[in-house]
Design an enzyme around this catalytic site. Structure first.
Site, PDB file in Angstrom:
ATOM      1  N   SER A  85       4.269  -6.522  -0.317  1.00 29.16           N
ATOM      2  CA  SER A  85       4.599  -5.536   0.713  1.00 29.16           C
ATOM      3  C   SER A  85       3.499  -5.499   1.787  1.00 29.16           C
ATOM      4  CB  SER A  85       4.837  -4.175   0.053  1.00 29.16           C
ATOM      5  OG  SER A  85       5.519  -3.315   0.917  1.00 29.16           O
ATOM      6  N   ASP A 177      -4.618  10.716   5.664  1.00 25.39           N
ATOM      7  CA  ASP A 177      -4.625  10.947   7.114  1.00 25.39           C
ATOM      8  C   ASP A 177      -4.585   9.625   7.877  1.00 25.39           C
ATOM      9  OD1 ASP A 177      -4.681  13.676   6.761  1.00 25.39           O
ATOM     10  OD2 ASP A 177      -6.863  13.835   6.953  1.00 25.39           O
ATOM     11  N   HIS A 237      12.374  -3.560  -4.540  1.00 21.96           N
ATOM     12  CA  HIS A 237      11.153  -3.862  -3.797  1.00 21.96           C
ATOM     13  C   HIS A 237       9.941  -4.033  -4.707  1.00 21.96           C
ATOM     14  CE1 HIS A 237       8.429  -4.083  -0.463  1.00 21.96           C
ATOM     15  NE2 HIS A 237       7.838  -2.933  -0.751  1.00 21.96           N
TER      16      HIS A 237
END
Length: 257
Positions: A85, A177, A237
């Protein structure tokens, strides 16, 4: 950036890069199996994940540079580089930037083309819904995640990143963040003027749409002309978690070629 890594076995090197919100732990079982077949297996935490440092930048250029620093620190050459990925895109970027350092490339369920990251919106919302300042148990974290993420398996995967600090409070191992800020960069396409001419293996889950028919015909061979695409029909996936035996076999056979 000096990445955290774990090392198993001896022999020809295999370096493994995990995906978004993952850690090197996700590949430990397969890493042990490949190490037992005579390979020096290194599993790394990418920046802003696992036990690697946090930083405000999170692009494929800087992550490729992180991997190069690890290569240099461990004096790695003729490496089989495997990425899943997001880690697969890091691996592709590195292969195109530094082909002389690799023997071959393995990419698990991702293509070099642009990835629409809107499917991550609910995961990010769930992670941000966990109030770490008030959190007392992992069950409370799971309940907060469940408001946005109904799939139990995905919640369990995400909760592997939750750990306790010395004062017994909770924290995320990933830099939430920075990942939120750079989610579009994580979906960016991998491009290059020069293709990677060494052998490449792409493994896709038959139940996943991360590698499309168009990718097989165009985006993959354009950058990786000596590549093959193998499909594992019964996997999504997270191919390596859903059918680890087949992934082990495909990569082992490819490394022997």
């Amino acid at each position: 950036m000096q990445l955290h890594y774990r090392e198993l076995g001896q022999g020809k090197p295999l370096l493994i890069l995990h995906g978004l919100f993952g850690t090197s732990d996700n590949w430990q079982t397969l890493a042990k199996r490949w190490a037992e077949t005579g390979h020096r297996v290194i599993v790394a935490d990418l920046r802003n994940h696992g036990r690697s440092p946090h930083a405000s930048e999170h692009t494929y250029d800087v992550m490729s540079a992180d991997v190069l620093e690890l290569f240099d620190a461990l004096q790695l050459q003729d490496v089989t580089l495997l990425g899943h990925s997001m880690g697969g895109k890091v691996a592709m970027r590195f292969a195109l930037d530094h082909p002389e350092r690799l023997a071959r490339l393995v990419v698990v369920d991702i293509a070099p083309s642009f990835s629409d990251m809107r499917h991550q919106d609910e995961i990010l919302a769930g992670l941000h819904a966990v109030d770490l300042g008030k959190l007392q148990t992992r069950q409370q974290a799971d309940e907060a995640l469940a408001q946005h993420i109904p799939q139990f398996s995905i919640r369990q995967f995400l909760l592997k990143n939750l750990y306790r600090l010395d004062d017994n409070s909770f924290a995320w191992r990933q830099n939430l963040d920075a990942l939120t800020m750079h989610i579009a960069d994580i979906g960016a396409a991998i491009t290059s003027v020069q293709p990677f001419l060494k052998q490449a293996l792409f493994i896709r889950g038959g139940l996943s749409d991360y590698i499309t028919a168009d990718d097989k015909l165009h985006s993959i061979p354009a950058l990786f002309p000596n590549s093959q695409v193998e499909t594992i029909p019964d996997a999504g996936h997270w191919v390596h978690a859903e059918n680890p035996d087949r992934v082990f076999e495909l990569v082992h056979r490819f490394m022997q070629s």
